[in-house]
Design a protein around this motif. Structure first.
Motif, PDB file in Angstrom:
ATOM      1  N   ILE A  58     -13.400  45.182  -7.321  1.00 31.89           N
ATOM      2  CA  ILE A  58     -14.717  44.584  -7.529  1.00 31.89           C
ATOM      3  C   ILE A  58     -15.467  45.305  -8.643  1.00 31.89           C
ATOM      4  O   ILE A  58     -16.190  44.697  -9.430  1.00 31.89           O
ATOM      5  CB  ILE A  58     -15.543  44.588  -6.219  1.00 31.89           C
ATOM      6  N   GLY A  62     -16.451  43.548 -12.092  1.00 33.27           N
ATOM      7  CA  GLY A  62     -17.898  43.561 -12.286  1.00 33.27           C
ATOM      8  C   GLY A  62     -18.290  44.204 -13.600  1.00 33.27           C
ATOM      9  O   GLY A  62     -19.136  43.679 -14.337  1.00 33.27           O
ATOM     10  N   TYR A  85      -8.456  40.103  -4.298  1.00 34.79           N
ATOM     11  CA  TYR A  85      -9.440  39.530  -3.384  1.00 34.79           C
ATOM     12  C   TYR A  85     -10.756  40.297  -3.319  1.00 34.79           C
ATOM     13  O   TYR A  85     -11.817  39.682  -3.200  1.00 34.79           O
ATOM     14  CB  TYR A  85      -8.824  39.365  -1.988  1.00 34.79           C
ATOM     15  N   PRO A  86     -10.783  41.630  -3.383  1.00 29.92           N
ATOM     16  CA  PRO A  86     -12.081  42.309  -3.410  1.00 29.92           C
ATOM     17  C   PRO A  86     -12.940  41.907  -4.613  1.00 29.92           C
ATOM     18  O   PRO A  86     -14.169  42.016  -4.557  1.00 29.92           O
ATOM     19  CB  PRO A  86     -11.701  43.795  -3.485  1.00 29.92           C
ATOM     20  N   LEU A  88     -13.116  38.864  -5.768  1.00 28.36           N
ATOM     21  CA  LEU A  88     -13.331  37.417  -5.732  1.00 28.36           C
ATOM     22  C   LEU A  88     -14.787  37.051  -5.972  1.00 28.36           C
ATOM     23  O   LEU A  88     -15.093  36.098  -6.703  1.00 28.36           O
ATOM     24  CB  LEU A  88     -12.862  36.868  -4.374  1.00 28.36           C
ATOM     25  N   ASP A  89     -15.706  37.797  -5.388  1.00 23.97           N
ATOM     26  CA  ASP A  89     -17.123  37.463  -5.554  1.00 23.97           C
ATOM     27  C   ASP A  89     -17.560  37.594  -7.010  1.00 23.97           C
ATOM     28  O   ASP A  89     -18.305  36.755  -7.525  1.00 23.97           O
ATOM     29  CB  ASP A  89     -17.987  38.351  -4.662  1.00 23.97           C
ATOM     30  N   GLN A  90     -17.102  38.652  -7.684  1.00 25.48           N
ATOM     31  CA  GLN A  90     -17.465  38.818  -9.094  1.00 25.48           C
ATOM     32  C   GLN A  90     -16.882  37.700  -9.960  1.00 25.48           C
ATOM     33  O   GLN A  90     -17.530  37.209 -10.879  1.00 25.48           O
ATOM     34  CB  GLN A  90     -16.977  40.182  -9.602  1.00 25.48           C
ATOM     35  N   VAL A  92     -15.915  34.559  -8.893  1.00 26.24           N
ATOM     36  CA  VAL A  92     -16.412  33.231  -8.527  1.00 26.24           C
ATOM     37  C   VAL A  92     -17.921  33.110  -8.731  1.00 26.24           C
ATOM     38  O   VAL A  92     -18.405  32.113  -9.286  1.00 26.24           O
ATOM     39  CB  VAL A  92     -16.044  32.919  -7.060  1.00 26.24           C
ATOM     40  N   SER A  93     -18.662  34.113  -8.308  1.00 25.72           N
ATOM     41  CA  SER A  93     -20.123  34.018  -8.314  1.00 25.72           C
ATOM     42  C   SER A  93     -20.760  34.490  -9.614  1.00 25.72           C
ATOM     43  O   SER A  93     -21.898  34.122  -9.912  1.00 25.72           O
ATOM     44  CB  SER A  93     -20.704  34.832  -7.145  1.00 25.72           C
ATOM     45  N   GLU A  94     -20.054  35.302 -10.373  1.00 26.69           N
ATOM     46  CA  GLU A  94     -20.617  35.841 -11.619  1.00 26.69           C
ATOM     47  C   GLU A  94     -19.900  35.311 -12.856  1.00 26.69           C
ATOM     48  O   GLU A  94     -20.477  34.592 -13.650  1.00 26.69           O
ATOM     49  CB  GLU A  94     -20.587  37.376 -11.580  1.00 26.69           C
ATOM     50  N   ARG A  97     -19.728  31.439 -13.420  1.00 31.40           N
ATOM     51  CA  ARG A  97     -21.005  30.721 -13.498  1.00 31.40           C
ATOM     52  C   ARG A  97     -21.922  31.198 -14.612  1.00 31.40           C
ATOM     53  O   ARG A  97     -22.972  30.582 -14.856  1.00 31.40           O
ATOM     54  CB  ARG A  97     -21.735  30.850 -12.164  1.00 31.40           C
ATOM     55  N   VAL A 137     -11.866  26.868  -8.561  1.00 32.42           N
ATOM     56  CA  VAL A 137     -13.169  27.360  -8.996  1.00 32.42           C
ATOM     57  C   VAL A 137     -13.506  26.820 -10.380  1.00 32.42           C
ATOM     58  O   VAL A 137     -12.816  27.119 -11.358  1.00 32.42           O
ATOM     59  CB  VAL A 137     -13.176  28.900  -9.014  1.00 32.42           C
TER      60      VAL A 137
END
Length: 334
Positions: A58, A62, A85-86, A88-90, A92-94, A97, A137
């Motif tokens: 991440i 990030g 997978y850790p 994933l948020d960075q 998909v969400s960052e 977008r 995504v």
């Protein structure tokens, strides 16, 4: 070159041409990466452009998103796709977008390289194929090469792209396409033949599939290692199949697929990832939507099984000549 050498050459070429390109990840610096894909780059370009990171996926992604937003072109390596997978948020969400949420003021021109798939006795945590997660995504491009030549050209194009790219590298053929039996582990796998790769700059446009074998009886859609398995199977069986190497899953070259299926009237999808929710399901749906009146048989899928990765049964899990052959007989009979 084999695929590892081609990837290393691609990184060397773009870093020489563009001072904003940086390489980062676990063990990519002094050690040159666990598969040696970044060997020699730190010595040539210095520790500020090729640097090791903590074991924090991440954090790696990030930081790369922030670097990209401020004008750099980072190429982070996730050591194995299983570890992505850790982050994933960075992703998909960052990363995915950023262009949209900033109305184009900022972009995330990052290329996340990662070895994926099995075939090296890596077990459950070093053998997964998560590409289907990212094709879902919007805002992320997903690429996977099948040859050293394509690996270099596609990687250069990915790094030069202004959007985030997931670059999945089939480690089973890192050292060259296996020239033998695809239903059991290879002997002396590091000695398999490689391919001709130019040493200088070239790029392969993202979103363009490659018809690697022309045919009239059935269309086979594959990517990565499965391209070679499909080619060997149809050659052994003497089937007049058209084999298409997708190369880029997103964006997808649907025009080439549609033209082929309209010609052959039959379609099969082959991928190593698990069946349910795999990218093959999307391909089957697209073919059905666009080519329904040309199809002479249902679209077949030959995939991995819906089970956690079975280390002890790795070679039974892979789509191989036996299962692909059975599906070919079925689709050609219909």
């Amino acid at each position: 070159m084999n695929m590892i050498q081609a990837i290393n050459s691609a990184l060397d070429v773009v870093m020489d041409r563009d001072a904003t390109v940086t390489v980062m990840g676990e063990d990519v610096g002094y050690f040159g990466g666990v598969f040696r894909a970044t060997a020699g780059l730190q010595a040539k370009y210095g520790k500020t452009r090729v640097f090791d990171t903590p074991i924090s996926e991440i954090g790696i992604v990030g930081v790369a998103v922030g670097m990209g937003a401020y004008g750099l072109r980072p190429v982070p390596e996730i050591q194995f796709a299983d570890y992505i997978y850790p982050a994933l948020d960075q992703l998909v969400s960052e990363a995915a977008r950023l262009r949209y949420r900033s109305a184009g003021e900022f972009t995330a021109p990052i290329t996340v390289r990662s070895p994926f798939g099995g075939g090296i006795f890596g077990g459950q945590t070093h053998s997964q194929s998560p590409e289907g997660i990212f094709t879902h995504v919007s805002g992320i491009k997903t690429v996977t090469p099948s040859t050293p030549y394509d690996a270099k050209g596609l990687l250069i194009a990915a790094i030069e792209d202004n959007d985030p790219v997931l670059f999945f590298e089939p480690k089973r053929i890192y050292n060259g396409p296996f020239n033998g039996h695809w239903d059991r582990p290879a002997e002396n796998w590091s000695r398999h033949p490689a391919g001709e790769v130019p040493t200088g700059y070239y790029r392969i446009e993202l979103g363009k599939a490659n018809v690697v074998r022309a045919g009239e009886a059935v269309t086979i859609l594959a990517y990565g290692t499965m391209v070679h398995v499909a080619l060997q199977t149809v050659a052994d069986m003497g089937v007049d199949a058209e084999v298409i190497d997708l190369r880029t899953l997103v964006p997808l070259d649907i025009e080439t697929i549609e033209a082929s299926v309209r010609k052959t009237g039959r379609c099969m999808v082959v991928h190593e990832a698990t069946r349910t929710g795999g990218f093959g399901a999307e391909l089957a749906a697209l073919v059905q939507e666009r080519c329904f009146y040309h199809l002479e048989a249902p679209v077949e899928r030959v995939t991995g099984f819906d089970t956690p990765y079975p280390h002890s049964l790795e070679w039974a899990y892979f789509p191989g000549p036996v299962r692909i052959g059975q599906a070919l007989k079925k689709i050609l009979k219909d």
